[in-house]
Each structure stands twice: as structure tokens, then as C-alpha cells.
Write an enzyme that holds these catalytic residues in place. Structure first.
Site, PDB file in Angstrom:
ATOM      1  N   ASP A 135       0.678  -1.401  -0.037  1.00 27.39           N
ATOM      2  CA  ASP A 135       0.098   0.038   0.018  1.00 27.39           C
ATOM      3  C   ASP A 135       0.680   1.235   0.027  1.00 27.39           C
ATOM      4  O   ASP A 135       1.812   1.457   0.719  1.00 27.39           O
ATOM      5  CB  ASP A 135      -1.019   0.171   1.514  1.00 27.39           C
ATOM      6  CG  ASP A 135      -1.624  -1.352   1.689  1.00 27.39           C
ATOM      7  OD1 ASP A 135      -1.456  -2.190   0.871  1.00 27.39           O
ATOM      8  OD2 ASP A 135      -2.100  -1.136   2.664  1.00 27.39           O
TER       9      ASP A 135
ATOM     10  N   GLU B 221     -10.235  -2.274   4.390  1.00 28.02           N
ATOM     11  CA  GLU B 221      -9.097  -1.873   4.753  1.00 28.02           C
ATOM     12  C   GLU B 221      -8.815  -0.507   3.820  1.00 28.02           C
ATOM     13  O   GLU B 221      -9.495  -0.054   2.971  1.00 28.02           O
ATOM     14  CB  GLU B 221      -8.053  -2.931   4.230  1.00 28.02           C
ATOM     15  CG  GLU B 221      -8.023  -4.195   4.687  1.00 28.02           C
ATOM     16  CD  GLU B 221      -6.951  -5.221   3.921  1.00 28.02           C
ATOM     17  OE1 GLU B 221      -6.326  -5.824   4.941  1.00 28.02           O
ATOM     18  OE2 GLU B 221      -6.584  -5.087   2.864  1.00 28.02           O
TER      19      GLU B 221
END
Ligand code: FRU
Length: 534
Positions: free
Chosen positions: A59, A241
Site C-alpha cells: 500500500d 481496509e
């Protein structure tokens, strides 16, 4: 004469051979050098998408802008090309396109690994971290404690902060960590902070299993729980998430709405990880879905930011100056279904192109548009334009004699009849290809990488084509395509529908074609730009 020529050839060959043999060691090393793009291990390295020099990345984290520099942090494991104890890697760009990797920003410690999070520039020193008149940048991340996890406890994720007094280059963790303790929730992570100028407060959103939770603060250290959102709303094929939450002005109006971006670990529109969004209002405490958006959801179930399989965990930059005013987004260009198996050796994963988000409303429907940032236009070198191309059977739009297909920016306007299907292809002489386009009869865009070269690393990579359905048949479609060596990002109709996918061809692409089922569609205009980055 022939004899002399032959002798000359032998002599030359010898000189070259001996010369090569005697190359100093350092020069020979160049072939294996980290920077060399042509070695086997660099075969798949993109030309204009950020990748870490070595090892594993997931990420994007903690992005902020300050003093002419865009900062990008990222989930990073410096000891392997697969996921491991998480650090925050760091890269800086002045143009959002070319990046310079920096030293690691945050290392794991006794409290845990450093999972995803965000950063803000604390211009008014609300945190009190300011020292020697240096403005603090404050980052919040999730501490993931592997020891507690192993012991079978559920409270192993909490939120910690760190601050930087040198514009993000080095960081000190706050001694009072964690600033948000685990409230007894197993998945409790990925805090995204924003200055809420409307209600004069810091707010944050974090993911907590099947919902998102909101907190507020005045000093970035003490956080109070506000509310939660999302249970039974939108897509829930996997836990949530990496959320993001911010206000946006609707284009061509004075109305402001709040946008909630929410990634989920499974159940994306074409399998695996993906990102959805919600539009609504925020009163400083609670996020309430907009009524028209609610109706949209009732029909569509979820609004997807990207229908391709490779745009995950994306969030936006903080502290973009008012004079710029853009909402800038970047995502991780992979999918947890196969991310750790993609066939790159030295490094793994890249980011999407940074994108500008815009919120539009028409016919009582909201859409969050994404488009590549304008900065990419500065890298165009050769440009070719063509007009009024009737699509009959298969026609060639460009070949390798005109372009290097490993860095292209293409824009085209398509006129398509109701019952037709139009297919674009990029192919090479090994019969490898990626294909995409639209089926106007059954009303969907498609992307197909089933013959795109190396697929053997995972049977989840290309089991079928990806699809993005649309409502009404299209007559005019504009298409923007960013093609890198191992990725394609396709933006239909000003970024209303996006498909981002990676691929691993063994040979360079040498042809771009389009074909049509019926001979009554046309490309009104097409502009192909060669991008150059040195
Ligand atoms: C999303 C994610 C986050 C987590 C991080 C760990 O890809 O699972 O929820 O913070 O990756 O690397």
C-alpha cells in the site's frame, strides 16, 4: 582484395574480442548493475510507475505535499520480495511522475510492525511537536504486534504516531504511543487523518473489520471516537481496509459532499482486492449516505473506483495547496490474489499513475471521476494524430516502427453503433496480447489478459476477462490509455469507468490494432504520444 578484407575482419574481431576480455571489472559489472534496464531481472520494471529499487512493496502510505515536493511512503519489506515485517519506505517527486527513493522512514519496533497509515502537515503546531521553528509533519500508522497475534489475542492492532521536523526525511516515534488503543477488535487499522476545515477539527477514519470508524482530535495525540459507518452497506466480500474520507466540491456547483473511499480485501468486481466509494454528508460526527447515492447503491450494490484488478489500497495526498486545489490519489497496482507471485525477481509491485479525482453529479447520480494527473503530459515527445478511421475488420493504429510501446499515452474518440463490439489489441510477434474494448449490445467494457505472456505464476491471474458493466448503450466513447511496459490503465469517458491491469509479456509489443464486429463504427480522432523520461 577479398583476402585483405578477410584479414581486416579477423583483425577487427580480435581487437573487439580482446578489448572485451580486457574490460576492467567495474565496466563488465554494468551489465548486472541495479540500474540497467535490460538485464533479465529488470525485464518487467515499468518506465513511469513507481517501483521500489529492491524488494517488496504494498500500500501507498502517508502521502503529503510540502515545499514543492510530493512525498510517497509505502508498505515495505526490505529483506525479501514477498511480504514480511512492515516498514515505511519513502520516495519523493517534484512532478508526481518521476520518483527518487529515500532511506526507510519507519522501522518496526517492540510494539509491532508498521502497517498502513497517513501523514498530515501540522502547520499550526496543534501537536506541539514544533521545534526550532520547524513545522512538524505527523504520521499515524497501525502497530501490528505479531507476538500478541501468535498468542491468539485479538487486540494486536493499535495506532501510533511519529513526527518529522525535516520535511519527512527522518522520523521520531511519539513516546506516548499507542495514541489509539485496541478496543477489542481484531482488524483495527489503516488510520487516514484529514484536517476538517468545515468543523475545525482533525478527523480520522480507520478500517475495523466490516465497517469504518471515525475519530476526532484537536492535537493529533488525543483521539475521541465519533461514530461508525458501513456495516451492511456497499460491498463486503472481504474485510475493509485502507479507507479515506474527505469533502469535495461537486464540479460546476457550489455544493460540497463527503467522499468515503473504502478498499476491501476480497469480493472486488472482477475478483480479489478492489476499492469502492460512498458519497454523503458529514456533520462533524457522523457520515450519512446521500439519498440519491443510496438509490444508486440499491441498484448497483457497490460503486467501484476501478474495475480493473490492479488498483488497491489507494488514498489521497494531504496538504495540497489551495492554489492547486486538486484531490490527488495513488493506488497499489496489484491484487492480494497473486501479488506475491508476480514474476519479478528483484522488486515486487508498482503504484498506479497518480490520479486526479473529481466529483460529478448528473441525473441525480454521483460519479467519482479519476484521470491521470496532467503532469504526465510534460513527458510527451513524438505525437501522431489521425482522424476518421472507419473500423473495418482489423486495422492497424500504430506499429513499432513509429513507437516504442513501453511508454505511451493515447487518447481517442470512438463512435460506435448500438449492436457493435469494438476490440483494441496490443500484440507482439510471440502471439502475446492484451485486448480491451466494449460490447455495446450486452453493455460492458472488457479487458482480457488471458494471452498476455507469462501467466504461469498463478491461476488466479487471468482466469477470465475483466468486465465493467454500463447502463445505457454508448454512441460516443472517449478513451485514455496509459501503457507502460507491464501495465495498462484505461480511462473511459473522462474517467467514469477505469480498468487498471498489469501483465507480463515476454517480448515488446509491436502493434496496436482495432477491430469491429460490424463495419459501422469509427475512430473520430486518435492521438498517440510517445512518453520519454530521461
Ligand atoms: C492492505 C493491508 C492493510 C495493512 C497492510 C499491511 O493491503 O492489508 O490493511 O495495513 O496491508 O501491509
Amino acid at each position: 582484395m577479398i583476402k585483405i578484407n578477410l584479414l581486416l575482419l579477423i583483425a577487427l574481431t580480435l581487437i573487439v574480442f580482446v578489448g572485451c576480455k580486457d574490460l576492467p571489472k567495474e565496466d563488465k559489472m554494468v551489465l548486472d548493475d541495479d540500474e540497467n534496464n535490460y538485464t533479465e531481472e529488470e525485464l518487467y520494471r515499468p518506465n513511469f510507475h513507481f517501483t521500489p529499487h529492491k524488494n517488496w512493496m504494498n500500500d501507498p502510505n502517508g502521502m503529503f505535499y510540502l515545499e514543492g515536493k510530493y512525498h510517497l511512503f509505502f508498505q515495505y519489506y526490505p529483506n525479501s520480495t514477498t511480504w514480511g515485517p512492515m516498514h515505511w519506505g519513502h520516495a519523493i517527486s517534484t512532478n508526481l511522475i518521476t520518483w527518487e527513493e529515500q532511506q526507510i522512514a519507519l522501522y518496526p519496533d517492540q510494539k509491532g510492525y508498521i502497517f498502513s497509515g497517513s501523514a498530515v502537515v501540522d502547520n499550526n503546531n496543534t501537536s506541539g511537536f514544533k521545534s526550532d521553528s520547524k513545522i512538524p509533519v505527523v504520521a499515524m500508522f497501525t502497530y501490528h504486534n505479531p507476538k500478541l497475534e501468535k498468542e491468539g489475542k485479538i487486540n494486536y492492532q493499535s495506532q501510533g504516531i511519529a513526527f518529522s521536523l525535516d520535511e519527512g526525511l527522518t522520523w521520531e516515534k511519539y513516546e506516548g504511543n499507542p495514541v489509539i488503543k485496541n478496543p477489542g477488535i481484531k482488524d483495527f487499522r489503516d488510520p487516514k487523518m484529514t484536517w476538517d476545515a468545515i468543523h475545525n477539527q482533525w478527523i480520522l477514519i480507520l478500517a475495523s473489520g466490516n465497517k469504518a470508524m471515525f475519530y476526532k482530535s484537536t492535537n493529533l495525540k488525543d483521539w475521541n471516537y465519533l461514530s461508525e459507518f458501513g456495516e451492511n452497506i456497499g460491498a463486503h466480500g472481504g474485510i475493509w481496509e485502507c479507507p479515506d474520507f474527505f469533502p469535495m466540491k461537486i464540479e460546476d456547483s457550489n455544493e460540497t459532499k463527503w467522499v468515503l473511499i473504502q478498499s476491501l480485501v476480497a469480493g472486488g468486481p472482477n475478483g480479489g482486492t478492489a476499492t469502492q466509494y460512498f458519497i454523503g454528508d458529514f456533520d462533524g460526527k457522523e457520515f450519512i449516505l446521500d439519498t440519491s447515492f443510496k438509490k444508486q447503491l440499491a441498484i448497483e450494490k457497490a460503486k467501484w473506483l476501478d474495475y480493473g484488478r490492479d488498483n488497491y489500497a489507494g488514498v489521497t495526498w494531504s496538504n495540497i495547496p489551495k492554489s492547486d486545489g486538486r484531490k490527488l490519489f495513488i493506488g497499489w497496482m496489484s491484487n492480494w490474489e497473486y501479488a506475491e507471485k508476480v514474476p519479478t525477481n528483484k522488486w515486487r509491485s508498482s503504484m498506479t499513475i497518480p490520479r486526479e479525482l473529481k466529483l460529478v453529479k448528473s441525473d441525480n447520480r454521483y460519479t467519482l471521476l479519476s484521470q491521470p494527473v496532467n503532469e504526465i503530459k510534460k513527458f510527451a515527445s513524438k505525437i501522431i494524430k489521425k482522424q476518421f478511421l472507419k473500423i473495418e475488420k482489423e486495422i492497424v493504429l500504430a506499429t513499432k516502427l513509429e513507437f516504442d510501446f513501453s511508454s505511451l499515452d493515447i487518447e481517442l474518440k470512438l463512435k460506435i453503433t448500438q449492436e457493435n463490439t469494438v476490440t483494441f489489441s496490443f500484440k507482439n510477434n510471440k502471439n502475446e496480447s492484451i485486448k480491451f474494448g466494449l460490447n455495446n449490445k450486452e453493455k460492458f467494457f472488457f479487458f482480457d489478459r488471458m494471452k498476455s505472456g507469462n501467466l504461469s505464476f498463478s491461476n488466479k491471474f487471468a482466469p477470465q476477462q475483466s468486465i465493467a458493466p454500463f447502463k445505457d448503450v454508448k454512441e460516443n466513447v472517449n478513451v485514455r490509455i496509459l501503457l507502460d511496459k507491464t501495465s495498462i490503465e484505461i480511462f473511459y469517458n473522462d474517467g467514469e469507468t477505469i480498468m487498471t491491469e498489469i501483465f507480463f509479456m515476454q517480448e515488446p509489443i509491436d502493434e496496436f490494432t482495432v477491430k469491429s464486429e460490424k463495419s459501422n463504427s469509427e475512430i473520430e480522432t486518435i492521438t498517440i504520444k510517445q512518453l520519454k523520461f530521461e
